[in-house]
Design a protein around this motif. Structure first.
Motif, PDB file in Angstrom:
ATOM      1  N   ILE A   1     -55.861 -16.814  -3.004  1.00 40.47           N
ATOM      2  CA  ILE A   1     -54.946 -17.250  -4.062  1.00 40.47           C
ATOM      3  C   ILE A   1     -55.121 -18.738  -4.323  1.00 40.47           C
ATOM      4  O   ILE A   1     -55.209 -19.180  -5.476  1.00 40.47           O
ATOM      5  CB  ILE A   1     -53.484 -16.928  -3.687  1.00 40.47           C
ATOM      6  CG1 ILE A   1     -53.262 -15.406  -3.647  1.00 40.47           C
ATOM      7  CG2 ILE A   1     -52.516 -17.578  -4.670  1.00 40.47           C
ATOM      8  CD1 ILE A   1     -51.883 -15.000  -3.187  1.00 40.47           C
ATOM      9  N   ALA A   2     -55.176 -19.514  -3.260  1.00 39.98           N
ATOM     10  CA  ALA A   2     -55.347 -20.955  -3.412  1.00 39.98           C
ATOM     11  C   ALA A   2     -56.667 -21.272  -4.107  1.00 39.98           C
ATOM     12  O   ALA A   2     -56.722 -22.136  -5.002  1.00 39.98           O
ATOM     13  CB  ALA A   2     -55.293 -21.633  -2.044  1.00 39.98           C
ATOM     14  N   ALA A   3     -57.732 -20.564  -3.723  1.00 38.44           N
ATOM     15  CA  ALA A   3     -59.043 -20.802  -4.336  1.00 38.44           C
ATOM     16  C   ALA A   3     -59.039 -20.431  -5.807  1.00 38.44           C
ATOM     17  O   ALA A   3     -59.599 -21.152  -6.650  1.00 38.44           O
ATOM     18  CB  ALA A   3     -60.115 -20.005  -3.589  1.00 38.44           C
ATOM     19  N   ALA A   4     -58.403 -19.308  -6.147  1.00 36.80           N
ATOM     20  CA  ALA A   4     -58.333 -18.886  -7.548  1.00 36.80           C
ATOM     21  C   ALA A   4     -57.543 -19.904  -8.364  1.00 36.80           C
ATOM     22  O   ALA A   4     -57.933 -20.260  -9.488  1.00 36.80           O
ATOM     23  CB  ALA A   4     -57.693 -17.510  -7.649  1.00 36.80           C
ATOM     24  N   ASN A   5     -56.439 -20.377  -7.808  1.00 34.87           N
ATOM     25  CA  ASN A   5     -55.642 -21.374  -8.513  1.00 34.87           C
ATOM     26  C   ASN A   5     -56.464 -22.640  -8.785  1.00 34.87           C
ATOM     27  O   ASN A   5     -56.396 -23.224  -9.873  1.00 34.87           O
ATOM     28  CB  ASN A   5     -54.401 -21.740  -7.702  1.00 34.87           C
ATOM     29  CG  ASN A   5     -53.338 -20.657  -7.734  1.00 34.87           C
ATOM     30  OD1 ASN A   5     -53.455 -19.690  -8.491  1.00 34.87           O
ATOM     31  ND2 ASN A   5     -52.311 -20.801  -6.931  1.00 34.87           N
ATOM     32  N   TRP A   6     -57.240 -23.065  -7.816  1.00 38.18           N
ATOM     33  CA  TRP A   6     -58.040 -24.280  -7.971  1.00 38.18           C
ATOM     34  C   TRP A   6     -59.134 -24.088  -9.024  1.00 38.18           C
ATOM     35  O   TRP A   6     -59.313 -24.924  -9.905  1.00 38.18           O
ATOM     36  CB  TRP A   6     -58.667 -24.667  -6.635  1.00 38.18           C
ATOM     37  CG  TRP A   6     -59.363 -25.991  -6.690  1.00 38.18           C
ATOM     38  CD1 TRP A   6     -58.820 -27.217  -6.423  1.00 38.18           C
ATOM     39  CD2 TRP A   6     -60.720 -26.223  -7.073  1.00 38.18           C
ATOM     40  NE1 TRP A   6     -59.753 -28.207  -6.610  1.00 38.18           N
ATOM     41  CE2 TRP A   6     -60.933 -27.627  -7.013  1.00 38.18           C
ATOM     42  CE3 TRP A   6     -61.779 -25.406  -7.453  1.00 38.18           C
ATOM     43  CZ2 TRP A   6     -62.155 -28.214  -7.320  1.00 38.18           C
ATOM     44  CZ3 TRP A   6     -62.999 -25.994  -7.768  1.00 38.18           C
ATOM     45  CH2 TRP A   6     -63.181 -27.375  -7.701  1.00 38.18           C
TER      46      TRP A   6
ATOM     47  N   PRO B   1     -54.745 -20.756 -17.067  1.00 37.98           N
ATOM     48  CA  PRO B   1     -53.555 -20.459 -16.259  1.00 37.98           C
ATOM     49  C   PRO B   1     -53.865 -19.424 -15.192  1.00 37.98           C
ATOM     50  O   PRO B   1     -54.722 -18.556 -15.372  1.00 37.98           O
ATOM     51  CB  PRO B   1     -52.568 -19.908 -17.297  1.00 37.98           C
ATOM     52  CG  PRO B   1     -53.444 -19.304 -18.355  1.00 37.98           C
ATOM     53  CD  PRO B   1     -54.659 -20.189 -18.427  1.00 37.98           C
ATOM     54  N   SER B   2     -53.175 -19.510 -14.085  1.00 38.77           N
ATOM     55  CA  SER B   2     -53.312 -18.523 -13.014  1.00 38.77           C
ATOM     56  C   SER B   2     -52.028 -17.717 -12.907  1.00 38.77           C
ATOM     57  O   SER B   2     -50.931 -18.288 -13.012  1.00 38.77           O
ATOM     58  CB  SER B   2     -53.591 -19.205 -11.678  1.00 38.77           C
ATOM     59  OG  SER B   2     -53.475 -18.282 -10.604  1.00 38.77           O
ATOM     60  N   PRO B   3     -52.119 -16.410 -12.674  1.00 42.60           N
ATOM     61  CA  PRO B   3     -50.897 -15.611 -12.495  1.00 42.60           C
ATOM     62  C   PRO B   3     -50.185 -15.946 -11.194  1.00 42.60           C
ATOM     63  O   PRO B   3     -49.050 -15.537 -10.987  1.00 42.60           O
ATOM     64  CB  PRO B   3     -51.435 -14.175 -12.487  1.00 42.60           C
ATOM     65  CG  PRO B   3     -52.825 -14.296 -11.979  1.00 42.60           C
ATOM     66  CD  PRO B   3     -53.337 -15.582 -12.542  1.00 42.60           C
ATOM     67  N   PHE B   4     -50.857 -16.708 -10.323  1.00 33.55           N
ATOM     68  CA  PHE B   4     -50.273 -17.057  -9.031  1.00 33.55           C
ATOM     69  C   PHE B   4     -49.626 -18.440  -9.027  1.00 33.55           C
ATOM     70  O   PHE B   4     -49.159 -18.909  -7.992  1.00 33.55           O
ATOM     71  CB  PHE B   4     -51.354 -17.010  -7.938  1.00 33.55           C
ATOM     72  CG  PHE B   4     -52.107 -15.719  -7.871  1.00 33.55           C
ATOM     73  CD1 PHE B   4     -51.473 -14.542  -7.522  1.00 33.55           C
ATOM     74  CD2 PHE B   4     -53.462 -15.675  -8.168  1.00 33.55           C
ATOM     75  CE1 PHE B   4     -52.166 -13.352  -7.457  1.00 33.55           C
ATOM     76  CE2 PHE B   4     -54.172 -14.487  -8.105  1.00 33.55           C
ATOM     77  CZ  PHE B   4     -53.510 -13.317  -7.753  1.00 33.55           C
TER      78      PHE B   4
ATOM     79  N   ASN C   1     -59.111 -13.036 -19.899  1.00 30.19           N
ATOM     80  CA  ASN C   1     -59.583 -14.378 -20.220  1.00 30.19           C
ATOM     81  C   ASN C   1     -60.318 -15.110 -19.102  1.00 30.19           C
ATOM     82  O   ASN C   1     -60.692 -16.268 -19.271  1.00 30.19           O
ATOM     83  CB  ASN C   1     -58.395 -15.240 -20.680  1.00 30.19           C
ATOM     84  CG  ASN C   1     -57.858 -14.780 -22.032  1.00 30.19           C
ATOM     85  OD1 ASN C   1     -58.500 -14.968 -23.054  1.00 30.19           O
ATOM     86  ND2 ASN C   1     -56.692 -14.152 -22.027  1.00 30.19           N
ATOM     87  N   VAL C   2     -60.540 -14.449 -17.977  1.00 26.83           N
ATOM     88  CA  VAL C   2     -61.346 -15.071 -16.936  1.00 26.83           C
ATOM     89  C   VAL C   2     -62.805 -15.083 -17.400  1.00 26.83           C
ATOM     90  O   VAL C   2     -63.356 -14.039 -17.750  1.00 26.83           O
ATOM     91  CB  VAL C   2     -61.231 -14.304 -15.605  1.00 26.83           C
ATOM     92  CG1 VAL C   2     -62.221 -14.843 -14.581  1.00 26.83           C
ATOM     93  CG2 VAL C   2     -59.809 -14.417 -15.059  1.00 26.83           C
TER      94      VAL C   2
ATOM     95  N   GLU D   1     -66.689 -12.391 -10.821  1.00 25.89           N
ATOM     96  CA  GLU D   1     -67.020 -11.864  -9.493  1.00 25.89           C
ATOM     97  C   GLU D   1     -66.210 -12.550  -8.410  1.00 25.89           C
ATOM     98  O   GLU D   1     -65.731 -11.912  -7.473  1.00 25.89           O
ATOM     99  CB  GLU D   1     -68.513 -12.023  -9.214  1.00 25.89           C
ATOM    100  CG  GLU D   1     -69.387 -11.012  -9.908  1.00 25.89           C
ATOM    101  CD  GLU D   1     -70.790 -10.991  -9.337  1.00 25.89           C
ATOM    102  OE1 GLU D   1     -71.094 -11.793  -8.422  1.00 25.89           O
ATOM    103  OE2 GLU D   1     -71.596 -10.153  -9.788  1.00 25.89           O
ATOM    104  N   GLY D   2     -66.048 -13.860  -8.524  1.00 26.86           N
ATOM    105  CA  GLY D   2     -65.302 -14.585  -7.515  1.00 26.86           C
ATOM    106  C   GLY D   2     -63.825 -14.246  -7.508  1.00 26.86           C
ATOM    107  O   GLY D   2     -63.187 -14.225  -6.453  1.00 26.86           O
ATOM    108  N   VAL D   3     -63.276 -13.962  -8.684  1.00 25.59           N
ATOM    109  CA  VAL D   3     -61.846 -13.686  -8.790  1.00 25.59           C
ATOM    110  C   VAL D   3     -61.523 -12.222  -8.517  1.00 25.59           C
ATOM    111  O   VAL D   3     -60.526 -11.898  -7.849  1.00 25.59           O
ATOM    112  CB  VAL D   3     -61.325 -14.089 -10.189  1.00 25.59           C
ATOM    113  CG1 VAL D   3     -59.861 -13.701 -10.362  1.00 25.59           C
ATOM    114  CG2 VAL D   3     -61.486 -15.598 -10.401  1.00 25.59           C
TER     115      VAL D   3
END
Length: 296
Positions: A183-188, A196-199, A249-250, A256-258
């Motif tokens: 989650i932290a990595a996706a947010n960054w 925007p991130s859903p987290f 929208n990713v 792949e990473g998300v």
């Protein structure tokens, strides 16, 4: 002989694709029987998809979402939808939680009996559901967790729910989740792209209110080979995806990473498994003469 099968128990249509779309497609591609039980019709979901009139769709949202679910499961290679038959409870704290027909208000005995019927009908080797917090505290996710854990035990006990068929013990049970580090990595990464991130925006693992501590993750599954199917199944839930949806929208180079990994906490296991574990079916050997039960 047939490969051991998978049963995923989810709260609403679209949850199956978000959390487990990759392992569902992966298992189906391996020739395994895959079934999904959805506990509610998702009647209280928003109607945000492009081209939909919310007022016109809302009156028949459960029907529409059932059709979307059928399409998503077909894309993933799973069997047709199975429903537990309850109404969506809405978000925690909303008045809809008190609706007598809501899943949150369901009799535990009744709900367990219904799920036992599905377990005994499909006889899975692996069952996947949510953790005790339901991932993010939604009452239907929490209730799905409770009902699933009791039903797994009850399904193995012949005197219980005799009308639901012959007893069946599920060898492996998992909770689908996301580790805090992911989650932290996706947010960054998303913030770095101005997305925007859903987290939320928190990138400090220790400060995140959501997610599972990394040390508790037992099973990490690489689903990149099935990413196209997972994303197509997500998009099949068209009423739930607005033009600004995270899932639409990713950027391709981040997908792949998300979305390419799915994580689980192994709750119970009746077989020896490797550490670390990268396959929900690890340790499960084919049984000589095993037959896939008929779709009921």
């Amino acid at each position: 002989m047939t490969e051991p099968g998978l049963l995923a128990v989810h709260a609403h249509p679209d949850d199956e694709a978000i959390l487990t779309g990759g392992v569902i497609a992966r298992a189906a591609a391996q020739g395994r029987r895959v079934d999904v039980v959805t506990c509610t019709g998702g009647e209280r979901g928003e109607v945000v998809g492009a081209g939909f009139d919310p007022d016109a769709v809302r009156a028949r949202l459960a029907e529409v979402r059932a059709s979307e679910l059928a399409r998503a499961l077909d894309i993933l290679g799973a069997g047709p939808p199975r429903f537990l038959g309850y109404q969506d409870s809405g978000m925690m704290g909303e008045p809809s939680n008190d609706d007598p027909e809501a899943f949150w208000q369901a009799s535990l005995d009744e709900a367990v009996g219904r799920l036992v019927g599905h377990i005994r009908a499909v006889r899975p080797a692996v069952l996947v559901t949510y953790d005790a917090h339901g991932g993010y505290g939604h009452p239907d996710h929490i209730q799905a967790h409770r009902v699933s854990l009791v039903a797994v035990e009850a399904a193995a006990c012949p005197p219980l729910y005799e009308q639901a068929g012959a007893a069946w013990r599920v060898p492996k049970t998992y909770f689908a989740t996301i580790p805090k580090s992911a989650i932290a990595a996706a947010n960054w990464v998303l913030a770095d792209r101005g997305l925007p991130s859903p987290f939320g925006e928190i990138t400090d693992v220790d400060a995140l209110p959501l997610g599972t501590p990394d040390a508790d993750i037992t099973t990490t599954v690489d689903v990149r080979a099935w990413l196209d199917r997972k994303l197509a199944a997500l998009k099949a839930h068209a009423t739930q995806l607005g033009p600004d949806s995270f899932f639409l929208n990713v950027p391709d180079d981040l997908a792949e990473g998300v979305f390419g990994t799915e994580w689980f906490v192994r709750h119970r296991c009746g077989v020896a498994v490797p550490t670390p574990e990268h396959d929900l079916f690890a340790g499960l050997a084919e049984r000589a003469g095993a037959q896939t039960p008929p779709r009921a």
